[in-house]
Design an enzyme around this catalytic site. Structure first.
Site: not given
Length: 328
Positions: A155, A262
């Site tokens: 991320e 995710e």
């Protein structure tokens, strides 16, 4: 996903042809993130068993028996190498390697995931050269394990977009220079690598190159109002499919492969339908989507709303039956 881990620990053009990959009857990669070694990020290096932990390999074997075949193992770069281009912390490396080997010895995929958000010691990583060296050193430790997957960094966010491109390319170059030529490389994008914002933020990542042609674009997608994965409610029963629609078209238009690294939803009927919507959309487009990984399992989650930790995690008891339909 960004969580307070210390607290948790306590409580339209012509489509190009995508690279071909031999698939199982279902998703190629379907699994769970195994959180723990990245916990306590405010305490560096921290104390094993106090600030952070490592996944329970017996729990992983239980999840494999249920049908999961891919396990993403987050860790902190600073714990593995206190200096980016320096030597390893041998104890941390040993524990990480032990978990990786337990996964791959069981015939599953192990994703080595640098959970650093594009930062090192709290500062944005600005040297692609140092990042390449770091990945060359790390990849050398796993170069002979064909069931390892390298996840460049978790991320990236609030960073110059060209830098995100350069860091991903440096990671690819370093991994291949280490002799790790058989493994897949999962690259992540800016803006928390969100699938729903991918085309707005990460279009330049289509220029990444790999001599082995094994790049997979890892995107994350949560189903709550702000897409943060911090709420147990989901927007609607169809939000999953809606949020990956534009990313799906981007993969097709650019001849790329993707994975949802995710995803999660709360233990309620709307979220179960929303998760099914997401996974159905990926299955309907499995020429470009290789699978998905639930966030998350791990021994310290306790009553965390998305916990897939056997045998009493909230998601393990409340969401597993929904996910089993997508396993083999």
């Amino acid at each position: 996903m960004k969580v307070n881990t210390l607290l948790v620990a306590v409580a339209a053009g012509t489509a190009m042809a995508a690279p071909q990959l031999k698939k199982r009857a279902g998703f190629t990669f379907f699994g769970v993130t195994e959180a723990g070694a990245e916990f306590g990020e405010k305490s560096i290096p921290g104390v094993w068993g106090t600030d952070y932990t490592f996944p329970d390999t017996e729990s992983i074997l239980t999840l494999i028996s249920k049908g999961f075949n891919t396990f993403r193992i987050p860790f902190l770069m600073e714990r593995l190498t206190p200096e980016m281009t320096g030597s390893f912390d041998e104890g941390y490396l040993k524990n990480l390697t032990s978990v990786v080997n337990a996964v791959t010895d069981a015939g599953a995929w192990a994703i080595v995931d640098a959970q650093n958000f594009g930062r090192f010691n709290g500062e944005i990583i600005s040297s692609a050269s140092d990042f390449q060296t770091w990945w060359k050193n790390v990849a050398a430790e796993f170069a002979d394990n064909k069931n390892v997957i390298f996840d460049t960094n978790n991320e990236f966010h609030d960073m110059d977009q060209t830098l995100v491109l350069d860091l991903n390319q440096a990671a690819i170059n370093g991994i291949r220079a280490a002799g790790a030529t058989s493994q897949y490389i999962f690259v992540e994008g800016n803006s928390y690598t969100g699938a729903w914002t991918w085309t707005d933020n990460n279009d330049n990542l289509k220029s990444l190159t790999d001599p082995q042609d094994k790049i997979v674009y890892e995107m994350h997608q949560y189903l709550d109002t702000d897409g943060s994965g911090t709420h147990e409610t989901c927007v609607s029963e169809t939000i999953g499919a809606e949020r990956v629609e534009s990313a799906t078209q981007w993969l097709k238009d650019n001849g790329k492969l993707g994975v949802i690294g995710e995803f999660a939803g709360g233990n309620n009927e709307i979220c179960r339908a929303a998760v099914k919507s997401l996974l159905d959309a990926l299955k309907e487009n499995d020429d470009v989507w290789l699978g998905a990984l639930w966030w998350a399992a791990g021994p310290w989650w306790e009553d965390y709303m998305f916990s897939m930790e056997p045998t009493d995690g909230i998601a393990y008891t409340g969401m597993l039956s929904t996910l089993e339909a997508y396993m083999n």
